[in-house]
Write an enzyme that holds these catalytic residues in place. Sequence first.
Site, short mmCIF file in Angstrom:
data_model
loop_
_atom_site.label_atom_id
_atom_site.label_comp_id
_atom_site.label_asym_id
_atom_site.label_seq_id
_atom_site.Cartn_x
_atom_site.Cartn_y
_atom_site.Cartn_z
N ASP A 1 32.20 43.95 36.23
CA ASP A 1 32.03 42.91 37.24
C ASP A 1 30.56 42.60 37.47
OD1 ASP A 1 32.44 41.14 39.32
OD2 ASP A 1 32.62 42.71 40.82
N ASP B 1 29.95 35.24 36.87
CA ASP B 1 30.74 36.37 37.38
C ASP B 1 31.83 36.74 36.38
OD1 ASP B 1 31.98 38.28 38.95
OD2 ASP B 1 33.20 36.81 39.99
#
Length: 493
Positions: free
Chosen positions: A99, A317
């Site tokens: 992440d 992201d």
Amino acid sequence: MGFPAGIVIAGAILMSAAAVLCVSFPSTLVLERAFPADHRVPLSQLRARDRVRHGRMLQTSSGIASFPVEGTFDPFRVGLYYTKLQLGSPPRDYYVQIDTGSDVLWVSCGSCNGCPGTSGLPIELNSFDPRRSSTSQFISCTDKRCSLGVQSSDSGCSTQNNQCSYTFQYGDGSGTSGYYVSDLLHLQTILEGTMTQNSSASIVFGCSTMQTGDLTKSDRAVDGIFGFGQQGMSVISQLASQGVAPNVFSHCLRGDTSGGGILVIGEIVEPNIVYSPLVPSQPHYNLNLQSISVNGQALPVDPTVFATSSNRGTIVDSGTTLAYLAAEAYDPFINAITTTVSQSVRLDTSNGNQCYLVTSSINDIFPQVALNFAGGASMILRPQDYLIQQSFVDGTPRWCIGFQKIQGSGITILGDLVLKDRIFVYDLGGQRIGWANYDCSLSVNVSATSRTGKSEYVNAGQLSDSTSLQNSAHQLIPVLLILLYMLGNFLFL
């Protein structure tokens, strides 16, 4: 955590590697990639999980550290990417989501309230128990490392036990809380030409004692989340500050159904990479998107729509499955694509998404899209980078726009839909991000400045079911490999 969508992922194999000591040839590292199980979910659920994530957004270099990548982009296979890492003494394996939208590494800990005990994915969940690791230490409120989390609003202090704690609470009620510990992260590294399989570094990470909402679901549970953000509490920042690894990391996420990819702490070297500067003083990886072009024509969107502010900007992201456009740019984007293809497809809608019934190759019909960033760097999107095949209608494939709109939001998010099939380099020292289209099943060279001032390169590419040595730049004959292997064994007797 940055934009965490629900945690969804697939099976695992640790990377394996072999090293050759040689004066004139670079070291090569061969990883293994695992293949995800077929877990299909509706597009609406993926969009909902991404929406949950978006509420969660809260130089000395050494060796190159490599991590195996598993999972897949395919949103109907619950597509996110994850890795396996080892923590503690003795080391234990933990599966964690990759992440780039958050900073903290955290894993589930023993006696956790709401933490799943099993996963519907083909992985075995583990919980971290500080009492069973001989190298584990609790982080107190007076520890200067606790202040790193406090500065980013992630941490707090318990007045009862002087323990550095954290709480991530999200808009839908999901979240996680726990306390910080320090322990060993075990790494596979290349350091000045020699692979060290047993290297380790002490890091601070979260020990989750409570999870709520989406994180409690066992059908796609993993052990935690590996935040690759740029704040002081992130693992990449901790390793760089210790001189253990360079202040740069790279990934190449494979976009086909096989999934997997490459993740290294180091800089992937490829001649076609273009760079754009990071927007300074931002908690996330914000880029300055200046315009969007469809089929060579700029969309009629005011550039201020993409300007970075408290509620605007463009963020990279890897934890978001789809991609999202600022509300003011969304309709012009859809209209431009639809106008271009309207004579070649049948228009359709599915749960509010613009879709198209296509009888031929999408690459022959749909236009290229260019995302134009500061510094003259453009990201060229192929049709498969903004379309998702959702279903069939009377035998005809239905392709839908994969970009979504966040109502009332000026945020643009580049998730895995866009990131796949590209090298991405996050150069934290240089405060820039680079990218290039790439077949992520192929080999890559990775560079890190060593203590000697030289550059080391590691072949982190072609993954297979068996450990082997590879070097595409230098074809080493088998006899030489055997001699070097025998010499290495002799030297370590």
